[in-house]
Structures are given as structure tokens and as C-alpha cells.
Design an enzyme around this catalytic site. Structure first.
Site, mmCIF file in Angstrom:
data_model
loop_
_atom_site.group_PDB
_atom_site.id
_atom_site.type_symbol
_atom_site.label_atom_id
_atom_site.label_comp_id
_atom_site.label_asym_id
_atom_site.label_seq_id
_atom_site.Cartn_x
_atom_site.Cartn_y
_atom_site.Cartn_z
ATOM 1 N N ASP A 72 0.862 -1.183 0.000
ATOM 2 C CA ASP A 72 0.000 0.000 0.000
ATOM 3 C C ASP A 72 0.902 1.238 0.000
ATOM 4 O O ASP A 72 1.550 1.532 1.006
ATOM 5 C CB ASP A 72 -0.905 0.025 1.237
ATOM 6 C CG ASP A 72 -2.023 -1.014 1.183
ATOM 7 O OD1 ASP A 72 -1.907 -1.987 0.413
ATOM 8 O OD2 ASP A 72 -3.003 -0.851 1.935
ATOM 9 N N LYS A 101 -7.009 3.505 -2.929
ATOM 10 C CA LYS A 101 -7.339 3.447 -1.494
ATOM 11 C C LYS A 101 -7.552 4.864 -0.978
ATOM 12 O O LYS A 101 -6.803 5.784 -1.335
ATOM 13 C CB LYS A 101 -6.210 2.743 -0.751
ATOM 14 C CG LYS A 101 -6.370 2.677 0.766
ATOM 15 C CD LYS A 101 -5.187 1.924 1.385
ATOM 16 C CE LYS A 101 -5.160 2.057 2.905
ATOM 17 N NZ LYS A 101 -3.980 1.373 3.492
ATOM 18 N N LYS A 126 -10.392 0.330 -2.073
ATOM 19 C CA LYS A 126 -10.194 0.023 -0.654
ATOM 20 C C LYS A 126 -10.554 1.246 0.179
ATOM 21 O O LYS A 126 -10.043 2.345 -0.069
ATOM 22 C CB LYS A 126 -8.749 -0.397 -0.378
ATOM 23 C CG LYS A 126 -8.469 -0.649 1.123
ATOM 24 C CD LYS A 126 -7.049 -1.145 1.366
ATOM 25 C CE LYS A 126 -6.750 -1.240 2.864
ATOM 26 N NZ LYS A 126 -5.383 -1.743 3.142
#
Length: 217
Positions: free
Chosen positions: A91, A153, A182
Site C-alpha cells: 500500500d 485506497k 479500498k
């Protein structure tokens, strides 16, 4: 929605500055016991966690976290180091200053560089929505898609605000068909998790999912 189904989409997260190995080990144990998608932990614990978990659970870690303003070379090194230590998912945080400066070509090239390092492993791109205008969020949807990342995300959870349903709805209209979503930051109830999944998210990043489920039991 069944609790087990919800947990299959949770990145069970512990990224606090004070996180100890005992705490990381506990979230690893809980993730295996409850069947989450992954554990998301600081890079310094990836090797230890992978050795502990083996193939029982995917290990996710964060790059350029939480501010995103490291150079691309540093983020690339961080990524390769994390992968060498056994990370299954990455991430990354974008350079938000570059967004404000309109340096979108630099952001896209950075994401491409990290995706190349990841290869077949999952790359999620944190755009930290609380700092962006809707126009900037839309541009980032386009860039994340073009650069070949696997997920967009919402948040680090350290930026002052987290995921919102408005942002997920906006993402869903502007990302490409190969990009998943996400939601992270401020997801603090089972109802929130279910609602974000129903809104189209594939992953939920939260530190509280299993605690909530244990309390509900």
C-alpha cells in the site's frame, strides 16, 4: 452480509508508531483465526511476520507512509525491500504536494515504477482523499488506472479524516474496470464495513474489525 464474508475483505491493520512485536503477533493470530484478507503492518515487522505466518495469511505493508513525500527512489527501495522480506501486498502513499502542483506525470511514473517492482503482487495506491478536491480525486482515479495499479485506497488513517461513501461513489464512476477500491480510516463498525462493501469496495482497512466481532459475540 455474513460476518465471515465481510472478514474476507478486511486488511487487519496495525500501523501505530508504538506497535510492538507482541501486538503484531496478536493481529497475525487473529487474522488467521478469523480469516481476514491480510494483515497490514509496518515494514520493519514484515520479515518477522512472514516467518511466523508462513503461507497462512497474506502480509501487506505500507510504503512512503504516512506522508507520501519521499522520493520515488526511496519508495522503490522500500518496496523492493518489503517484497524481499516476504510482503505479499504493498500500500503506497502518493506525493500529495505533486497533486497540488499538478505534477501528475510524476505521480503516474512513480506508481508505474512501484507496480513494476511489485510484478504480480498487489499494489494499492493511497491518495489521502481528505486533502484533495473532487477534481483532484477524479484525476487520481485516472492516473491510478493508467499506471496499472490494482487498487485505489482512500486514506492512511493518519490524515485527519478517513473513508467516506461519497468518495467511494466518486471512485466507482471514474476508475477503470481493472482497478478495485479500498476504504480505510474511520471504519469503526460492522455496519460501516458492510456498507462500504455494498458500495463496491473490495477491501476494508481497519484495526477494529476483529475487536468489534469479539465484542458482539
Amino acid at each position: 452480509m455474513d460476518i465471515k464474508e465481510i472478514l474476507k475483505h478486511v486488511d487487519h491493520t496495525l500501523l501505530t508508531q508504538t506497535a510492538t512485536w507482541a501486538e503484531i503477533k496478536q493481529i497475525c493470530d487473529d487474522a488467521v483465526a478469523y480469516g481476514t484478507a491480510s494483515v497490514c503492518i509496518p515494514p520493519s515487522y514484515v520479515k518477522q511476520a512472514k516467518e511466523y505466518l508462513q503461507d497462512k495469511m497474506a502480509v501487506c505493508t505500507v510504503i512512503g507512509f504516512p506522508n507520501g513525500y519521499m522520493t520515488t527512489a526511496v519508495k522503490e527501495f522500500e518496496t523492493k525491500d518489503a517484497l524481499a522480506n516476504g510482503a505479499d501486498e504493498i500500500d503506497m502513499v502518493i506525493n500529495i504536494g505533486w497533486v497540488k502542483d499538478g505534477r501528475f506525470d510524476c505521480i503516474e511514473e512513480e506508481i508505474r515504477t512501484l507496480k513494476k517492482a511489485c510484478g504480480a503482487k498487489i499494489l494499492k495506491v493511497i491518495i489521502e482523499t481528505c486533502f484533495l478536491t473532487d477534481e483532484e480525486k477524479i484525476k487520481m482515479c485516472e492516473i491510478v488506472t493508467s499506471a496499472g495499479a490494482d487498487y485505489i485506497k482512500t486514506s492512511t488513517g493518519f490524515g485527519g479524516a478517513g473513508a467516506t461513501f461519497a468518495d467511494i461513489e466518486l471512485f466507482s464512476r471514474h476508475i477503470g474496470p481493472n482497478v478495485k477500491m479500498k476504504a480505510a480510516g474511520g471504519v469503526r463498525s460492522v455496519a460501516d464495513m458492510e456498507a462500504f462493501l455494498k458500495a463496491g469496495c473490495d477491501r476494508i482497512g481497519t484495526s477494529s474489525a476483529i475487536k468489534l466481532i469479539k465484542e458482539n459475540k
